[in-house]
Design a protein around this motif. Sequence first.
Motif, PDB file in Angstrom:
ATOM      1  N   ILE A 281       1.961  -2.555  12.732  1.00 29.08           N
ATOM      2  CA  ILE A 281       1.294  -3.673  12.047  1.00 29.08           C
ATOM      3  C   ILE A 281       0.979  -4.798  13.024  1.00 29.08           C
ATOM      4  CG2 ILE A 281       1.566  -5.424  10.255  1.00 29.08           C
ATOM      5  CD1 ILE A 281       3.290  -3.406   8.712  1.00 29.08           C
ATOM      6  N   GLU A 282       1.875  -5.039  13.963  1.00 31.59           N
ATOM      7  CA  GLU A 282       1.613  -6.065  14.978  1.00 31.59           C
ATOM      8  C   GLU A 282       0.397  -5.692  15.825  1.00 31.59           C
ATOM      9  OE1 GLU A 282       5.375  -6.159  16.897  1.00 31.59           O
ATOM     10  OE2 GLU A 282       6.254  -7.626  15.502  1.00 31.59           O
ATOM     11  N   ARG A 283       0.254  -4.411  16.136  1.00 31.82           N
ATOM     12  CA  ARG A 283      -0.919  -3.986  16.906  1.00 31.82           C
ATOM     13  C   ARG A 283      -2.203  -4.146  16.074  1.00 31.82           C
ATOM     14  NH1 ARG A 283       2.721  -0.004  18.479  1.00 31.82           N
ATOM     15  NH2 ARG A 283       1.843   1.569  17.077  1.00 31.82           N
ATOM     16  N   LEU A 284      -2.122  -3.848  14.773  1.00 32.01           N
ATOM     17  CA  LEU A 284      -3.282  -4.050  13.923  1.00 32.01           C
ATOM     18  C   LEU A 284      -3.679  -5.522  13.887  1.00 32.01           C
ATOM     19  CD1 LEU A 284      -2.713  -1.805  10.750  1.00 32.01           C
ATOM     20  CD2 LEU A 284      -4.265  -1.431  12.682  1.00 32.01           C
ATOM     21  N   LEU A 285      -2.696  -6.397  13.861  1.00 36.19           N
ATOM     22  CA  LEU A 285      -2.980  -7.832  13.892  1.00 36.19           C
ATOM     23  C   LEU A 285      -3.761  -8.198  15.142  1.00 36.19           C
ATOM     24  CD1 LEU A 285       0.163  -9.744  12.582  1.00 36.19           C
ATOM     25  CD2 LEU A 285      -2.199 -10.101  11.873  1.00 36.19           C
ATOM     26  N   GLY A 286      -3.381  -7.593  16.256  1.00 40.40           N
ATOM     27  CA  GLY A 286      -4.075  -7.882  17.506  1.00 40.40           C
ATOM     28  C   GLY A 286      -5.508  -7.396  17.482  1.00 40.40           C
ATOM     29  N   GLU A 287      -5.805  -6.409  16.654  1.00 39.52           N
ATOM     30  CA  GLU A 287      -7.164  -5.880  16.557  1.00 39.52           C
ATOM     31  C   GLU A 287      -8.011  -6.595  15.506  1.00 39.52           C
ATOM     32  OE1 GLU A 287      -6.711  -1.784  15.599  1.00 39.52           O
ATOM     33  OE2 GLU A 287      -5.416  -1.338  17.319  1.00 39.52           O
TER      34      GLU A 287
END
Length: 288
Positions: A281-287
């Motif tokens: 989810i943190e990586r999705l936030l970055g995207e």
Amino acid sequence: MSVQDVDGVVAEDAGWEVDPGDEPVMAVLAVVGRRLKDRRERAGLSAAELGDLTGYGEDMIRKLERGDRIPRPEFLDRADEVLNAGGVVADLKNDLREVRYPKPIRDLAKMEGKAVEFNMYTNFDIHGLLQTDEFSRSIMQGWRPMYTPAQLERYLAAREARRGVLMKDPAPEFSFVQEEVSLRRPVGGRMVLRRQLEHMLEVSELPHVSIQVMPTERAEHPGSSGVIEILKFADGKAVGRMDGDFGGRPVSDPKRLRFLDLRYGIIRSMALTPVESRGFIERLLGET
């Protein structure tokens, strides 16, 4: 809006529509309406005068007094102030706490209020208990046929109230498994999605909540038939449902519950772990 705004524009509706066939609601509304009318008459005001003072029309006040509409909490607060009722009118919110929601949601909320364990798999939308208010609004505005503005506000209020189960004391145990696609769909726009993902990260930090992500790359898993929801209670009983089985209806007999438990357990084992899911989810936030 449901109250008079700063420009003096009168709102159209001080209450939610009610199903005349919902007898428990009608019984409560009849009592609430009589109490409201009694306080108005004690204050020496006509229905038209109360409407003017609260920002609503005479017709709406009479509908509320007849029990034809469910009063909104903000209206009762304003009426209490105008009528100098000392909290008597505002306290009517307690009588309406449950009945102001549609019957299917009232029934669901009662079960959720008794549950000690929640097992939830969602393959299309983010589960309602995990949604932010603005994300819920964006989803419901996209449903067809469309809700009227009054219906939309009523369902949103009901969903917001249901989320309170996450903060119960003592807290139930929650297990959520979300399909990856449900976390990528920009419902309401990128910023709405971003705040939704941030909210999920906050909720995942609660010690009694586990959130797991099922990656789209999993070629096969037993969740393809649809949503699974299982509520377990302190007395050992449970109730569950799944979109693709038993006609989507709730079931409580042990054989069918074992089927749902088995399927949910496999889904959970194939998903990312809670720690891996937080990182995802943190990586999705970055995207986003």
